[in-house]
Design an enzyme around this catalytic site. Structure first.
Site, PDB file in Angstrom:
ATOM      1  N   CYS A  67       0.821  -1.231   0.000  1.00  0.00           N
ATOM      2  CA  CYS A  67       0.000   0.000   0.000  1.00  0.00           C
ATOM      3  C   CYS A  67       0.846   1.268   0.000  1.00  0.00           C
ATOM      4  O   CYS A  67       0.343   2.351  -0.283  1.00  0.00           O
ATOM      5  CB  CYS A  67      -0.938  -0.009   1.196  1.00  0.00           C
ATOM      6  SG  CYS A  67      -2.033  -1.434   1.178  1.00  0.00           S
ATOM      7  N   HIS A 118      -3.141   6.975   3.047  1.00  0.00           N
ATOM      8  CA  HIS A 118      -3.584   5.676   2.536  1.00  0.00           C
ATOM      9  C   HIS A 118      -4.981   5.400   3.088  1.00  0.00           C
ATOM     10  O   HIS A 118      -5.234   5.553   4.279  1.00  0.00           O
ATOM     11  CB  HIS A 118      -2.592   4.595   2.959  1.00  0.00           C
ATOM     12  CG  HIS A 118      -3.049   3.215   2.621  1.00  0.00           C
ATOM     13  ND1 HIS A 118      -3.613   2.915   1.404  1.00  0.00           N
ATOM     14  CD2 HIS A 118      -3.054   2.062   3.342  1.00  0.00           C
ATOM     15  CE1 HIS A 118      -3.939   1.624   1.387  1.00  0.00           C
ATOM     16  NE2 HIS A 118      -3.606   1.090   2.555  1.00  0.00           N
ATOM     17  N   ASN A 168      -9.977  -0.081   0.407  1.00  0.00           N
ATOM     18  CA  ASN A 168      -8.512  -0.051   0.303  1.00  0.00           C
ATOM     19  C   ASN A 168      -8.099  -0.647  -1.046  1.00  0.00           C
ATOM     20  O   ASN A 168      -8.249  -1.850  -1.256  1.00  0.00           O
ATOM     21  CB  ASN A 168      -7.929  -0.854   1.472  1.00  0.00           C
ATOM     22  CG  ASN A 168      -6.413  -0.895   1.462  1.00  0.00           C
ATOM     23  OD1 ASN A 168      -5.767  -0.482   0.496  1.00  0.00           O
ATOM     24  ND2 ASN A 168      -5.842  -1.409   2.543  1.00  0.00           N
TER      25      ASN A 168
END
Ligand code: COA
Length: 322
Positions: free
Chosen positions: A114, A249, A279
């Protein structure tokens, strides 16, 4: 670091919207639990496009938005943990899709989960002295590696790509980076290998699936984001008050809220879209950046911080004067 500028952005999410309610049919959960524990309402799954195709669509939009000829691109970096293949890389596949095979280009992929896009942006910005025009993409088709029987994990992830064009330009605008990694936490977050692109309904393989200890990842994430933001501010010689937007994020709203509380960050300065997209791993930060710029929320002249954490563990922040 001066003389490099982000001049175009674009994003593309998966084709199929999956609402929280749909998980009630396949795992022991509720819409209410998912929303209250994560902030996520929907995510988009790609049932018809693989990673390089989503990345390509985001890239095309970024090139259009930058108003450049695609032939100007001489560097392609793709951050992903779900590439179409081990080789050729997604960046080479995207070079091909863009029709740039006759151009002299350096093209390669980065795996930092990520944090991948922030790592890729940092690498590209360091390389923009030998190279002139970088296409940097963060993209993941997480549905290839999500176990839809694991309620701790499957509710969190979506598929998507974000892309930027960053050029060498005569500008005094600063770009300052901070990055870190800790390699001994494999047990908390991992995905063991690649699987072929499967539809949500058919995903039944075990190999390659993301496995995580949610609460350990949560704990790590809060500390990592806090460290990355304060370290990049220190390097940039700025305070949080001077920052217009922080684009974190997009993993879990509770992680972001925790960090905001710890560093006394006004929530109005956060750009959040995880409620819509969940996500999207390496796609998360560039999708948020692209969306915020496209909506004219984040604008030229602003000072922003991109900050991410992910598998590895990796974490990083970039301070950017747009
Ligand atoms: N629906 C209903 N209950 C669920 C659930 C779901 N989808 N997922 C987990 N639970 C249950 C757990 O099984 C546990 O039950 P138990 O107490 O009977 O064992 C309970 O909820 C609490 O679990 P816990 O892990 O403490 O919940 P949480 O509040 O930490 O939320 C996550 C779980 C995964 C949402 C959260 O930890 C998280 O988001 N962590 C970060 C993960 C992440 O960002 N990963 C990607 C990194 S880039």
């Amino acid at each position: 670091m001066k003389n490099r500028k982000i001049i175009g952005v674009g994003y593309q999410v998966g084709n199929k919207c999956v609402k929280n309610k749909e998980f009630e049919k396949i795992i022991d959960t509720t819409d209410e639990w998912i929303l209250s524990r994560t902030g996520i309402k929907t995510r988009y799954v790609s049932t018809n496009k693989n990673t390089s195709e989503l990345g390509f669509l985001a890239a095309k939009k970024a090139i259009l938005n930058a108003n450049i000829s695609k032939e100007e691109i001489d560097l392609i970096i793709v951050a992903t943990i779900t590439p179409d293949n081990t080789t050729p890389s997604c960046s080479c596949l995207i070079q091909d899709k863009l029709g740039l095979n006759k151009k002299k280009i350096m093209a390669f992929d980065i795996n930092a989960a990520c944090t991948g896009f922030v790592y890729a942006l940092q690498v590209a910005s360091y390389m923009l002295s030998d190279y002139k025009c970088a296409l940097v993409i963060g993209v993941d088709v997480n549905s290839k590696i999500v176990d839809y029987t694991d309620r701790n994990t499957c509710i969190l992830f979506g598929d998507g790509a974000g892309a930027i064009i960053m050029k060498q330009e005569d500008t005094n605008n600063e770009m300052i980076h901070y990055a870190n990694s800790i390699g001994d936490h494999e047990g908390f977050l991992s995905a063991s290998g690649l699987v072929i692109h499967e539809k949500l309904e058919n995903a039944s393989r075990e190999i390659g699936f993301i496995k995580q200890n949610g609460s350990e990842v949560f704990r790590f994430a809060v500390g990592a984001l806090e460290e990355a933001i304060s370290e990049v501010l220190k390097k940039a010689n700025k305070t949080l008050d001077e920052i217009d937007y922080v684009i974190p994020h997009q993993a879990n709203i509770r992680i972001i809220d925790n960090v905001a509380k710890k560093i006394n960050l006004n929530k109005n300065k956060l750009y959040i879209n995880l409620d819509k997209y969940g996500n999207t791993t390496a796609g998360s930060i560039p999708i948020a950046l692209s969306e915020a710029i496209t909506k004219d929320i984040v604008k030229e002249g602003m000072k922003i911080i991109l900050v991410g954490f992910g598998g590895g563990f990796t974490y990083a922040a970039s301070y950017i004067e747009l």
